[in-house]
Design an enzyme around this catalytic site. Structure first.
Site, mmCIF file in Angstrom:
data_model
loop_
_atom_site.group_PDB
_atom_site.id
_atom_site.type_symbol
_atom_site.label_atom_id
_atom_site.label_comp_id
_atom_site.label_asym_id
_atom_site.label_seq_id
_atom_site.Cartn_x
_atom_site.Cartn_y
_atom_site.Cartn_z
ATOM 1 N N ALA A 65 0.867 -1.177 0.000
ATOM 2 C CA ALA A 65 0.000 0.000 0.000
ATOM 3 C C ALA A 65 0.904 1.227 0.000
ATOM 4 O O ALA A 65 1.222 1.797 1.039
ATOM 5 C CB ALA A 65 -0.904 -0.024 1.218
ATOM 6 N N GLY A 67 1.931 5.051 -1.275
ATOM 7 C CA GLY A 67 1.291 6.309 -1.695
ATOM 8 C C GLY A 67 -0.190 6.253 -1.402
ATOM 9 O O GLY A 67 -0.626 5.777 -0.353
ATOM 10 N N LYS A 68 -0.975 6.701 -2.364
ATOM 11 C CA LYS A 68 -2.427 6.797 -2.132
ATOM 12 C C LYS A 68 -3.111 5.441 -1.973
ATOM 13 O O LYS A 68 -4.267 5.377 -1.578
ATOM 14 C CB LYS A 68 -3.074 7.551 -3.285
ATOM 15 C CG LYS A 68 -2.679 9.021 -3.341
ATOM 16 C CD LYS A 68 -3.349 9.698 -4.521
ATOM 17 C CE LYS A 68 -2.902 11.145 -4.660
ATOM 18 N NZ LYS A 68 -3.323 11.711 -5.956
ATOM 19 N N ASP A 156 -5.811 -3.165 -3.907
ATOM 20 C CA ASP A 156 -7.010 -2.454 -4.392
ATOM 21 C C ASP A 156 -8.092 -3.482 -4.736
ATOM 22 O O ASP A 156 -8.581 -3.559 -5.859
ATOM 23 C CB ASP A 156 -6.669 -1.571 -5.599
ATOM 24 C CG ASP A 156 -5.965 -2.313 -6.713
ATOM 25 O OD1 ASP A 156 -5.097 -3.164 -6.421
ATOM 26 O OD2 ASP A 156 -6.291 -2.068 -7.887
ATOM 27 N N HIS A 176 -6.304 -14.886 -14.867
ATOM 28 C CA HIS A 176 -6.756 -13.497 -15.011
ATOM 29 C C HIS A 176 -8.158 -13.477 -15.621
ATOM 30 O O HIS A 176 -8.411 -14.166 -16.612
ATOM 31 C CB HIS A 176 -5.767 -12.749 -15.903
ATOM 32 C CG HIS A 176 -5.913 -11.265 -15.862
ATOM 33 N ND1 HIS A 176 -7.034 -10.620 -16.318
ATOM 34 C CD2 HIS A 176 -5.080 -10.288 -15.412
ATOM 35 C CE1 HIS A 176 -6.874 -9.307 -16.149
ATOM 36 N NE2 HIS A 176 -5.704 -9.087 -15.599
ATOM 37 N N PRO A 177 -9.071 -12.686 -15.044
ATOM 38 C CA PRO A 177 -10.455 -12.719 -15.526
ATOM 39 C C PRO A 177 -10.631 -12.123 -16.918
ATOM 40 O O PRO A 177 -11.654 -12.367 -17.567
ATOM 41 C CB PRO A 177 -11.201 -11.858 -14.494
ATOM 42 C CG PRO A 177 -10.165 -10.929 -13.949
ATOM 43 C CD PRO A 177 -8.892 -11.730 -13.936
ATOM 44 N N GLU A 246 4.010 -8.941 -13.771
ATOM 45 C CA GLU A 246 3.012 -9.901 -14.254
ATOM 46 C C GLU A 246 3.546 -10.654 -15.479
ATOM 47 O O GLU A 246 3.292 -11.848 -15.641
ATOM 48 C CB GLU A 246 1.710 -9.169 -14.599
ATOM 49 C CG GLU A 246 0.561 -10.078 -14.940
ATOM 50 C CD GLU A 246 -0.742 -9.294 -15.120
ATOM 51 O OE1 GLU A 246 -1.534 -9.245 -14.171
ATOM 52 O OE2 GLU A 246 -0.932 -8.722 -16.219
HETATM 53 C C1 UD2 Z 1 -2.355 -5.262 -12.945
HETATM 54 C C2 UD2 Z 1 -2.288 -6.476 -12.057
HETATM 55 C C3 UD2 Z 1 -1.277 -6.210 -10.950
HETATM 56 C C4 UD2 Z 1 0.090 -5.959 -11.551
HETATM 57 C C5 UD2 Z 1 0.006 -4.828 -12.564
HETATM 58 C C6 UD2 Z 1 1.265 -4.821 -13.396
HETATM 59 C C7 UD2 Z 1 -4.313 -7.836 -11.749
HETATM 60 C C8 UD2 Z 1 -5.767 -7.743 -11.461
HETATM 61 N N1 UD2 Z 1 -3.620 -6.700 -11.526
HETATM 62 O O1 UD2 Z 1 -3.023 -4.326 -12.106
HETATM 63 O O2 UD2 Z 1 -1.193 -7.300 -10.063
HETATM 64 O O3 UD2 Z 1 0.558 -7.150 -12.163
HETATM 65 O O4 UD2 Z 1 -1.093 -4.958 -13.488
HETATM 66 O O5 UD2 Z 1 1.628 -3.578 -13.761
HETATM 67 O O6 UD2 Z 1 -3.812 -8.866 -12.131
HETATM 68 N N2 UD2 Z 1 0.716 -0.253 -5.724
HETATM 69 C C9 UD2 Z 1 0.821 0.667 -4.677
HETATM 70 N N3 UD2 Z 1 0.941 1.990 -4.966
HETATM 71 C C10 UD2 Z 1 0.941 2.471 -6.251
HETATM 72 C C11 UD2 Z 1 0.827 1.542 -7.311
HETATM 73 C C12 UD2 Z 1 0.706 0.189 -7.012
HETATM 74 O O7 UD2 Z 1 0.824 0.281 -3.518
HETATM 75 O O8 UD2 Z 1 1.035 3.695 -6.432
HETATM 76 C C13 UD2 Z 1 0.607 -1.708 -5.406
HETATM 77 C C14 UD2 Z 1 -0.761 -2.066 -4.857
HETATM 78 O O9 UD2 Z 1 -0.625 -3.130 -3.938
HETATM 79 C C15 UD2 Z 1 -1.503 -2.522 -6.088
HETATM 80 C C16 UD2 Z 1 -0.387 -3.235 -6.853
HETATM 81 O O10 UD2 Z 1 0.807 -2.490 -6.577
HETATM 82 O O11 UD2 Z 1 -2.578 -3.367 -5.744
HETATM 83 C C17 UD2 Z 1 -0.613 -3.357 -8.368
HETATM 84 O O12 UD2 Z 1 -0.658 -2.089 -8.976
HETATM 85 P P1 UD2 Z 1 -1.936 -1.580 -9.772
HETATM 86 O O13 UD2 Z 1 -3.143 -1.893 -8.961
HETATM 87 O O14 UD2 Z 1 -1.737 -0.175 -10.172
HETATM 88 O O15 UD2 Z 1 -1.913 -2.456 -11.060
HETATM 89 P P2 UD2 Z 1 -3.137 -2.785 -12.054
HETATM 90 O O16 UD2 Z 1 -4.442 -2.499 -11.388
HETATM 91 O O17 UD2 Z 1 -2.883 -2.196 -13.368
#
Ligand code: UD2
Length: 296
Positions: A65, A67-68, A156, A176-177, A246
């Site tokens: 977790a 930043g925001k 998230d 992945h869904p 990923e």
């Molecule tokens: C996808 C993937 C994620 C990761 C990413 C690759 C799924 C559903 N999600 O999600 O697992 O592989 O692509 O780029 O498979 N985080 C922070 N602060 C930040 C940004 C990220 O804490 O400012 C952490 C947080 O735990 C978050 C995780 O990194 O849940 C993944 O980042 P994301 O949610 O921005 O990635 P997303 O939704 O594009």
């Protein structure tokens, strides 16, 4: 910690007779290398819990977790308390640059939370990618002494229904869904041969989500170590894989097959309408405003 002991089975547990003829026919529940694909209706929750409970297991759960993203912790933790590994020892490891913003959530007996401070970053790609390194070093430092299994999850997200011992295995990945209805050439694998995450068009099993990695602590340790090394090798060649860690995860799992695969019930996305084969959504990513929540 010692590896998982032999299954001690309680006597006189009454449950529905298993059938080799009747079961789910609308989905595939086993991979071609004979790993189960976990769907609702393919397991008996009472039975699996009764097999794993006597082993007195501890499950580590890591969540970042930064930043925001601290704003997602409350719902994540509260819903995990309701649905995730209920009745087991759980140790949450929360990695954050804002330890004072970690909400205090009531934890059930046998469940602990530790906050570990890590640096922030101005690039979301780096935050996402550095998870492998941080999980690796935290396993070395403490998790390998404190837990038997580990699940690394996206923050998230929320739990909506049971995620229990049916998900335990040596090396566990989730489908992945967004891609399970597609052919492998449509998967967003890294396609440049210059990257160590490269997967050619005619290879690939499933597209696995980066939001969950699980299994025995030592198996996940090896995975994070290899992915981290490859990520850094790429960085040295000024290349960043299409979907950061990923992509590396998908490459790793292609040549190191998971021993259990979780169906998209275990990783849904709230913006996506439920499909008929998904009988229950257990865990899903919440809708977020990327531009607002990410550092850049
Ligand atoms: C996808 C993937 C994620 C990761 C990413 C690759 C799924 C559903 N999600 O999600 O697992 O592989 O692509 O780029 O498979 N985080 C922070 N602060 C930040 C940004 C990220 O804490 O400012 C952490 C947080 O735990 C978050 C995780 O990194 O849940 C993944 O980042 P994301 O949610 O921005 O990635 P997303 O939704 O594009």
């Amino acid at each position: 910690r010692s590896r998982v002991r032999n299954m001690v089975f309680p006597e006189k547990l009454l449950y529905k007779q298993p059938s080799v003829l009747v079961g789910r026919t609308d989905v595939v529940a086993v991979t071609p290398w004979l790993a189960p694909i976990v769907w609702e209706g393919t397991f008996d929750p009472v039975l699996v819990d009764n097999i794993y409970k006597p082993m007195n297991l501890t499950i580590a759960t890591t969540v970042f977790a930064i930043g925001k993203y601290v704003r997602f912790l409350q719902d994540f933790l509260e819903t995990a308390e309701e649905h995730f590994m209920v009745g087991f020892h759980v140790r949450y490891y929360v990695f954050t640059d804002r330890p004072h913003d970690v909400p205090s959530v009531n934890l059930s007996q046998g469940r602990h939370l530790s906050v570990i401070q890590v640096p922030g970053s101005n690039r979301w790609q780096e935050i996402s990618a550095r998870r492998m390194e941080i999980i690796q070093t935290t396993i070395e430092r403490q998790i390998r002494r404190e837990a038997d299994y580990i699940f690394c999850l996206d923050v998230d997200s929320k739990f909506h229904a049971r995620w229990g011992s049916e998900s335990l295995g040596r090396l566990v990945a989730v489908i992945h869904p967004g891609y399970y209805e597609q052919t492998r050439d449509r998967f967003p694998y890294e396609r440049r041969p210059a990257s160590t995450a490269y997967i050619p068009m005619d290879e690939g099993d499933y597209y696995y989500g980066g939001a969950m990695i699980g299994g025995f602590v030592e198996d996940v340790y090896t995975l994070t170590k290899v992915c981290r090394t490859r990520f850094e090798e790429d960085a040295g060649n000024s290349i960043e894989a299409a979907w950061q860690e990923e992509s590396h995860l998908n490459r790793y799992l292609l040549y190191n097959k998971p021993s259990k695969v979780l169906s998209p019930e275990y990783l849904w996305q709230d913006f996506k309408a439920k499909t008929k084969e998904v009988k229950v959504i257990r865990f899903s990513g919440v809708i977020k405003n990327y531009a607002e929540v990410r550092p850049n």
